[in-house]
Design an enzyme around this catalytic site. Structure first.
Site, short mmCIF file in Angstrom:
data_model
loop_
_atom_site.label_atom_id
_atom_site.label_comp_id
_atom_site.label_asym_id
_atom_site.label_seq_id
_atom_site.Cartn_x
_atom_site.Cartn_y
_atom_site.Cartn_z
CE LYS A 251 -28.81 -0.02 61.85
NZ LYS A 251 -30.15 0.56 62.00
CD GLN B 251 -33.62 -0.57 62.32
OE1 GLN B 251 -32.48 -0.63 62.76
NE2 GLN B 251 -33.91 -0.03 61.15
CG ASP C 119 -30.46 6.34 64.30
OD1 ASP C 119 -29.56 6.11 63.47
OD2 ASP C 119 -31.46 5.61 64.45
#
Ligand code: NDP
Length: 296
Positions: free
Chosen positions: A54, A98, A121
């Site tokens: 990422k 994460q 997200d």
């Protein structure tokens, strides 16, 4: 019929190029550089790989990447304090924590402490509600990537019968909402669904998000249907480690009109959509028009 392969790797490269173009314009015309903060707690090897990837791709499209690596025994209080700091930082337009988090941390609490406008997200309860009511939201990256590929292949999805196999909060449910938003008739299947083969055989679009290697055999697929395989399963075959999806690709490709491979299908689209979401969040934060074709 031999299915057209939907090349997620090439599509993701196209999305990244679009994002990079827009980022360059933002810098030149507005003096703004989008920034993505990624928070990793602990040393889970798979998470470390994702976070590295990422960060690398964020920098490649010209955005600022801020990585925060915290010890596995970081307290909830300290993690929430970091998120609060990132929420208030104007250079940070997207925040990603994460998952999974170590067991002692409350995932829901942590995710819901992110400013919804920076929740790239799309897991914050406000974004879930906005998506569910058809309002502008941050959309979870994997289903957004699936939607982009479906729209690209079909143009309009209106009136199509779609089945989503899997009802997780990160893939199945938001995927179903997005398909509904594009006027598909949507069935959400799960482990208690009766006669799954029959449900799948009626579908023009099959999205498989289960996590069971090749559980959808080729003969469940309706002739000409479009198959989006989200599953990523590591198996051993002929003495070698292999990645396979939730669909028996070889058999399904004999019947489908179009199909995504594993690897090289949905996977690469997920990070591309994370970058797209960060750009969208940055545009919204600065009252600028959203990038076209990169949101739901
Ligand atoms: P979850 O384990 O959270 O959900 C799996 C879903 O599959 C559940 O809803 C479960 O039903 C359903 N299911 C399990 N067994 C069956 C069955 N026999 N028949 C029908 N449905 C079944 O998984 P995720 O949604 O997080 O992920 C799904 C897959 O997608 C995984 O392989 C994951 O690795 C992959 N993935 C890929 C991403 C990418 O970037 N390409 C990103 C995210 C995930 P029930 O609710 O009834 O238990």
């Amino acid at each position: 019929m031999v299915a057209q392969v939907i090349d997620g790797k090439a599509f993701a490269a196209k999305v990244r190029a679009q994002v990079a173009d827009q980022v360059a314009k933002l810098k030149e015309e507005n003096g703004i550089t989008p920034g993505l903060a990624v928070v990793l707690v602990g040393e889970d090897p798979a998470s470390q790989v994702y976070v590295r990837s990422k960060g690398k791709q964020t920098v490649e499209v010209g955005m600022n990447s801020y990585e925060h690596k915290l010890d596995v025994d970081t307290s909830e209080e300290d993690l929430l304090a970091l998120i609060d700091k990132l929420n208030k930082d104007p250079a940070v337009h997207g925040i990603l924590v994460q998952l999974p988090l170590p067991k002692h941390l409350n995932e829901d609490l942590v995710i819901n402490s992110i400013d919804p406008a920076k929740d790239v997200d799309g897991f914050h309860i406000s974004n879930v509600g906005l998506l569910g009511t058809g309002q502008k939201s941050m959309v979870p990256c994997t289903p957004l990537g699936c939607l982009m590929m479906l729209r690209d292949y079909h143009g309009s999805l209106s009136g199509m019968d779609a089945v989503v196999i899997g009802r997780s909060n990160i893939v199945g449910k938001p995927m179903a909402q997005l398909l509904l938003g594009d006027s598909c008739t949507v069935t959400i299947a799960h482990s208690r669904t009766k006669d799954l083969p029959d449900v799948v055989r009626r579908a023009d679009i099959v999205v498989a998000a289960v996590g069971r290697p090749e559980m959808v055999p080729g003969d469940w697929i309706k002739e000409g249907a479009t198959v989006i395989d989200v599953g990523i399963n590591r198996i051993e075959r002929d003495g070698k480690n292999k990645l396979v999806g939730d669909v028996d690709y070889a058999r399904a490709a004999e019947r489908a009109g179009a199909i995504t491979p594993v690897p090289g299908g949905v996977g690469p689209m997920t990070i591309a959509c994370l970058l797209a979401n960060t750009l969208t969040a940055c545009c919204r934060a600065n009252g600028l028009p959203e990038p076209e074709g990169l949101t739901a």
